[in-house]
Design an enzyme around this catalytic site. Structure first.
Site, short mmCIF file in Angstrom:
data_model
loop_
_atom_site.label_atom_id
_atom_site.label_comp_id
_atom_site.label_asym_id
_atom_site.label_seq_id
_atom_site.Cartn_x
_atom_site.Cartn_y
_atom_site.Cartn_z
N LYS A 52 -51.03 -20.25 38.68
CA LYS A 52 -51.17 -18.91 38.09
C LYS A 52 -50.91 -17.84 39.17
O LYS A 52 -50.17 -16.87 38.93
CB LYS A 52 -52.57 -18.73 37.47
CG LYS A 52 -52.74 -19.54 36.18
CD LYS A 52 -54.19 -19.57 35.67
CE LYS A 52 -54.31 -20.53 34.49
NZ LYS A 52 -55.66 -20.69 33.96
N GLN A 96 -61.73 -19.61 35.54
CA GLN A 96 -61.17 -20.94 35.24
C GLN A 96 -62.27 -21.88 34.75
O GLN A 96 -63.33 -21.97 35.35
CB GLN A 96 -60.48 -21.50 36.50
CG GLN A 96 -59.72 -22.80 36.27
CD GLN A 96 -58.51 -22.66 35.36
OE1 GLN A 96 -57.91 -21.60 35.24
NE2 GLN A 96 -58.15 -23.74 34.69
N ASP A 119 -57.43 -14.21 29.00
CA ASP A 119 -57.46 -15.59 28.51
C ASP A 119 -57.68 -15.61 26.99
O ASP A 119 -57.48 -16.65 26.35
CB ASP A 119 -58.63 -16.36 29.15
CG ASP A 119 -58.16 -17.37 30.17
OD1 ASP A 119 -57.01 -17.82 30.08
OD2 ASP A 119 -58.97 -17.72 31.06
N1 GUN Z 1 -59.14 -24.53 31.60
C1 GUN Z 1 -58.16 -25.18 30.93
N2 GUN Z 1 -57.29 -24.30 30.39
C2 GUN Z 1 -57.72 -23.07 30.74
C3 GUN Z 1 -57.22 -21.77 30.50
O1 GUN Z 1 -56.22 -21.54 29.80
N3 GUN Z 1 -57.95 -20.75 31.05
C4 GUN Z 1 -59.08 -20.96 31.78
N4 GUN Z 1 -59.73 -19.89 32.24
N5 GUN Z 1 -59.56 -22.16 32.01
C5 GUN Z 1 -58.88 -23.21 31.51
#
Ligand code: GUN
Length: 292
Positions: A52, A96, A119
């Site tokens: 990211k 995350q 998100d």
């Molecule tokens: N864990 C697995 N997929 C995601 C996501 O798209 N965003 C976040 N914050 N955590 C995750």
């Protein structure tokens, strides 16, 4: 059979975003800024967050990574979320997941200002998405819809079977695809671990979205001839063939399923790459105040 090339589409979208950032820069506007909170050292989470941050650099965004050890307290995390909510330089941020067991994930998500929730996990965004109001849509479902759109795959009137009912993928993608909209209008069945006759239901599907997190769960005898198969699985399995010692396995038995499909996404190189560009698109929307 046509491969749905997430690598190609995500590169195209990144290029579109980079051009938009260049325009913003030229006009003296504010460069989009994404922050990510990463707790602990889970291998999968480390990789996702690193990707990211790298993607932010590629398109010209600012990014900030905030790290905590596993023993961070809920109170400390809530204080950081509050600080990011109030930091006017940060347009959007993510925490995350998963978080360590002693931290209530829902409490953390609910503390995020929905206007910065790129998100799309906050109940305000999930609720707004569910009734078709402008919202941040969570990245993987948005990425799936974008792939279908860019491959001109018709969803209207199609029977779409979603395998998995998670808050992050299965549930929201089922809502998007059944919504009254150009890239929705599908008849959607959500299957999960308690579903009976799963194979029979899958055999009726024009589109299968596999998001159950079990490697190679979808077998060739569950898929009808000409179906479209979208594989959301990204289970890390040990491998001697890669530098990292791991490789990603999808939820679909690709080798045997692919010959039956009209379209299929590979793993890696399919949905996963789209998830990151969807997050970038949400961050751009946050910076441009396009949602709230
Ligand atoms: N864990 C697995 N997929 C995601 C996501 O798209 N965003 C976040 N914050 N955590 C995750």
């Amino acid at each position: 059979m046509q491969l749905i090339d997430g690598k190609k589409i995500s590169a195209e979208i990144k290029e579109e975003i980079a051009q938009e950032v260049a325009r913003i820069k030229q006009g003296g506007g504010k460069i989009p800024h994404l922050a990510a909170i990463l707790v602990g050292h889970d291998g999968g989470s480390e990789t996702y967050v690193a990707n990211k941050v790298k993607s932010c650099e590629e398109v010209g965004f600012k990014s900030t990574l905030i790290r905590y050890e596993d023993n961070v307290t809920e109170k400390e995390l809530l204080a950081k979320v509050n600080e990011l909510n109030n930091n006017t330089d940060i347009d959007g941020f993510i925490v995350q997941l998963p978080l360590p067991k002693h931290i209530d994930e829902n409490k953390i998500i609910e503390a995020i200002n929905p206007e910065k929730d790129v998100d799309g996990f906050h109940p305000v965004n999930v609720g707004r998405m569910s009734i078709g109001l402008p919202s941040f849509v969570s990245a993987t479902p948005a990425g799936i819809v974008e792939l279908l759109k860019r491959y001109n795959i018709e969803t209207s009137g199609k029977h779409c079977v979603v395998i998995g009912r998670s808050n992050i993928v299965g549930r929201p993608v089922s809502i998007l695809l059944s919504q009254k909209s150009k890239h929705g209008d599908a008849t959607v069945t959500v299957c999960h671990s308690r579903t009976k006759n799963l194979k029979e239901i899958c055999l009726q599907a024009d589109i299968i979205i596999a998001a159950i997190g079990i490697p190679e769960f979808v077998k060739a005898d569950m898929v009808k001839e000409g179906a479209i198969v979208i594989d959301v699985g990204t289970t890390r399995v040990k491998s001697d063939l890669t530098k990292s010692g791991y490789k990603l396995k999808g939820d679909v038995d690709f080798e045997n399923v692919a010959p039956k499909c009209s379209y299929i996404t590979p793993v890696p190189g399919g949905v996963g790459l789209m998830t990151i560009v969807s997050l970038l698109l949400n961050t751009l929307k946050a910076a441009k105040k396009e949602v709230f």
